[in-house]
Design an enzyme around this catalytic site. Structure first.
Site, mmCIF file in Angstrom:
data_model
loop_
_atom_site.group_PDB
_atom_site.id
_atom_site.type_symbol
_atom_site.label_atom_id
_atom_site.label_comp_id
_atom_site.label_asym_id
_atom_site.label_seq_id
_atom_site.Cartn_x
_atom_site.Cartn_y
_atom_site.Cartn_z
ATOM 1 N N SER A 240 -0.128 1.855 -0.572
ATOM 2 C CA SER A 240 -1.091 0.990 -1.245
ATOM 3 C C SER A 240 -1.909 1.832 -2.221
ATOM 4 O O SER A 240 -1.778 3.059 -2.257
ATOM 5 C CB SER A 240 -2.023 0.345 -0.224
ATOM 6 O OG SER A 240 -2.915 1.330 0.273
ATOM 7 N N LYS A 241 -2.768 1.158 -2.952
ATOM 8 C CA LYS A 241 -3.585 1.819 -3.969
ATOM 9 C C LYS A 241 -4.375 2.996 -3.409
ATOM 10 O O LYS A 241 -4.706 3.923 -4.125
ATOM 11 C CB LYS A 241 -4.583 0.811 -4.563
ATOM 12 C CG LYS A 241 -3.936 -0.083 -5.579
ATOM 13 C CD LYS A 241 -4.989 -0.909 -6.292
ATOM 14 C CE LYS A 241 -4.304 -2.038 -7.053
ATOM 15 N NZ LYS A 241 -5.045 -3.263 -7.060
ATOM 16 N N ARG A 242 -4.677 2.907 -2.144
ATOM 17 C CA ARG A 242 -5.406 3.969 -1.462
ATOM 18 C C ARG A 242 -4.676 5.315 -1.605
ATOM 19 O O ARG A 242 -5.281 6.369 -1.608
ATOM 20 C CB ARG A 242 -5.444 3.574 0.011
ATOM 21 C CG ARG A 242 -6.538 4.100 0.826
ATOM 22 C CD ARG A 242 -6.687 3.222 2.090
ATOM 23 N NE ARG A 242 -5.424 2.939 2.780
ATOM 24 C CZ ARG A 242 -4.751 3.811 3.517
ATOM 25 N NH1 ARG A 242 -5.190 5.023 3.661
ATOM 26 N NH2 ARG A 242 -3.621 3.448 4.122
ATOM 27 N N HIS A 243 -3.354 5.271 -1.694
ATOM 28 C CA HIS A 243 -2.563 6.507 -1.764
ATOM 29 C C HIS A 243 -2.467 7.075 -3.174
ATOM 30 O O HIS A 243 -2.052 8.214 -3.358
ATOM 31 C CB HIS A 243 -1.144 6.255 -1.238
ATOM 32 C CG HIS A 243 -1.094 5.872 0.206
ATOM 33 N ND1 HIS A 243 -0.927 4.576 0.627
ATOM 34 C CD2 HIS A 243 -1.203 6.622 1.326
ATOM 35 C CE1 HIS A 243 -0.930 4.539 1.946
ATOM 36 N NE2 HIS A 243 -1.096 5.757 2.395
ATOM 37 N N GLY A 244 -2.795 6.279 -4.168
ATOM 38 C CA GLY A 244 -2.637 6.724 -5.559
ATOM 39 C C GLY A 244 -2.039 5.579 -6.359
ATOM 40 O O GLY A 244 -2.162 4.415 -5.973
#
Ligand code: GLU
Length: 468
Positions: A240-244
């Site tokens: 998800s966006k949390r990872h990049g």
């Protein structure tokens, strides 16, 4: 049999790398088998589907060069056909009208929750006489799910997967307002588009059992299914966006090349021996579903960057030049002029060796196209101490007298200058780099000087001296 695959995104957001990998696998599988690949936009959820998302999906696929055959199919244009199939099932007795009110359904759900049972429709209208229908309720159409035995799917990735039929309830295929449900639309479209292989994320595996119900009730041949494991982040959670970055177009903006992206996505969950670098042609030759892994792949940004650096070294110079010029224009607000482009072209060989992404390449290349006076960054500013500037002023004198402005001619002059001063080459080369490029890192300084030419080099040195 001609292989026909499809990519069927719902246009509710950007093209996620997971979706891009699904598209790539479908594309490769069809191309490997000499078949067709279709695009279907599943836009029946009118509230969540947007034009921007459609554009992002089409743009992402085009950028990755995953071309589809024929026109894209928009699911929302086919609702009448879907409804007609629901009515056919009704007429053949494979489906029935359900007059449950929303309140009744809510009660059913509550009761299931209270008793710790999975939420399932209890089939109360399955055998009930429609003459008992309450007035004023627009009935939904539900398909009759098989009651005994089990449903088995021979999945090309997951192997044999089975579910006890008591787990499947009589799902709605046509709502009371006459609109088909997603589960019905997918099946009718897959049939009408002649899809032979459905390759998609394994979050759709449970849907497959429900979809098979429709195929079997209609007596249609069902496609083969291949459910591929999802992509996770380094921590094992769903990517998800949390990872990049997760949107394909965001990767493009960050300076990744489409061929690197495809190569990386291909290797996420599929392998061919130890091969890491797999260009498009080889991918088409080698791709098949038997080498798709069953466990979730982890997205590794460092690996992608490494692959990107490789493809950057292979890329056509003219293409890199265009990309870099476009990015410099976006960064500075000014298109590089003819002289700037000439320098960029001459310097590309030295620049590309040091860059891993187009963004880095453009940032490192920017000084070639900059007009005087150039702005030194903090590290460069530190290098331009009063003593260093004095040294540069002296060096400028020697350079002015230098008749040979070739890389080796410049090198000779600068080395002789350092020797005469009894200093190390670095003591003069670093301030020189700072004055000419505005940075403390750059391609070889003599190469830079040769490409800038004597007038520009001397001018930039004079600017540094004048600026302080
Ligand atoms: N529209 C679905 C999605 O975007 C895919 C459906 C399918 O591939 O069957 O997740």
């Amino acid at each position: 049999m001609t292989v026909v695959t499809r990519f069927a995104p719902s246009p509710t957001g950007m093209l996620h790398v997971g979706g891009a990998r699904t598209a790539l696998f479908n594309w490769l599988f069809s191309r490997h088998h000499g078949g067709r690949f279709h695009l279907r936009i599943e836009d029946t959820d009118r509230k969540r589907s947007t034009e921007e998302a459609i554009e992002a999906i089409l743009g992402g696929l085009r950028w990755l060069e995953l071309d589809w055959d024929g026109e894209a199919v928009f699911q929302s244009t086919r609702l009448e056909r879907h409804a007609a199939v629901a009515n056919e099932l009704l007429e053949s007795g494979k489906a029935y009208r359900c007059y449950c009110t929303p309140e009744e359904l809510a009660e059913m759900r509550e009761a299931a929750k209270r008793e710790g049972r999975p939420i399932r429709y209890d089939g109360r209208w399955r055998d009930r006489d429609p003459s008992e229908a309450p007035a004023g309720v627009a009935p939904a159409i539900r398909i009759k799910a098989p009651i005994e035995d089990e449903t088995v799917i021979e999945d090309l990735v997951q192997g044999e997967v089975r579910v006890a039929n008591e787990q499947l309830d009589d799902m709605v295929i046509l709502r009371g307002d006459g609109t088909p449900t997603y589960m019905l639309s997918v099946v009718v479209d897959d049939l009408d588009m002649g899809i032979t292989h459905v390759i998609r994320g394994d979050d759709h595996l449970t849907n497959a059992f429900r979809q098979v119900m429709v195929f079997r009730a209609m007596g249609w041949n069902e496609p083969r299914f291949a459910h591929i494991p999802l992509i996770h982040g380094a921590d094992g959670a769903k990517l998800s966006k949390r990872h990049g970055a997760v949107s394909v177009l965001e990767f493009r903006e960050q300076g990744f090349l489409p061929e690197a992206m495809c190569n990386y996505l291909l290797r996420l969950g599929w392998g061919h021996g130890d091969e890491e670098i797999i260009p498009r042609g080889k991918a088409v030759e080698w791709f098949d579903l038997d080498a798709v892994g069953r466990s979730a792949a982890r997205f590794d940004y460092a690996k992608l960057t490494h692959l990107n650096a490789h493809y950057l070294q292979q890329a056509d110079e003219a293409r890199l030049l265009d990309e870099v010029a476009r990015r410099i224009a976006a960064m500075t607000g000014a298109e590089p002029d003819a002289e700037g482009r000439k320098r960029l072209a001459a310097g590309m060989g030295g620049l590309r060796m040091r860059a891993r992404t187009l963004r880095e390449l453009a940032e490192n290349a920017r000084f070639y196209a900059a007009s005087r006076p150039i702005e030194p960054n903090d590290k460069a500013r530190k290098l331009l101490s009063p003593e260093a500037l004095e040294l540069l002023a002296d060096l400028a004198g020697s350079l002015r007298e230098n008749p040979d402005w070739s890389e080796s001619g410049i090198e000779e002059t600068v080395k002789a200058f350092a020797d005469a001063k009894g200093i190390k080459l670095g003591s003069v080369a670093q301030p020189l780099r700072a004055a000419l490029t505005g940075s403390n890192v750059s391609p070889g300084i003599f190469e830079v000087m040769a490409i800038l030419g004597s007038a520009e080099t001397l001018g930039r040195i004079e600017d540094s001296i004048a600026q302080t």
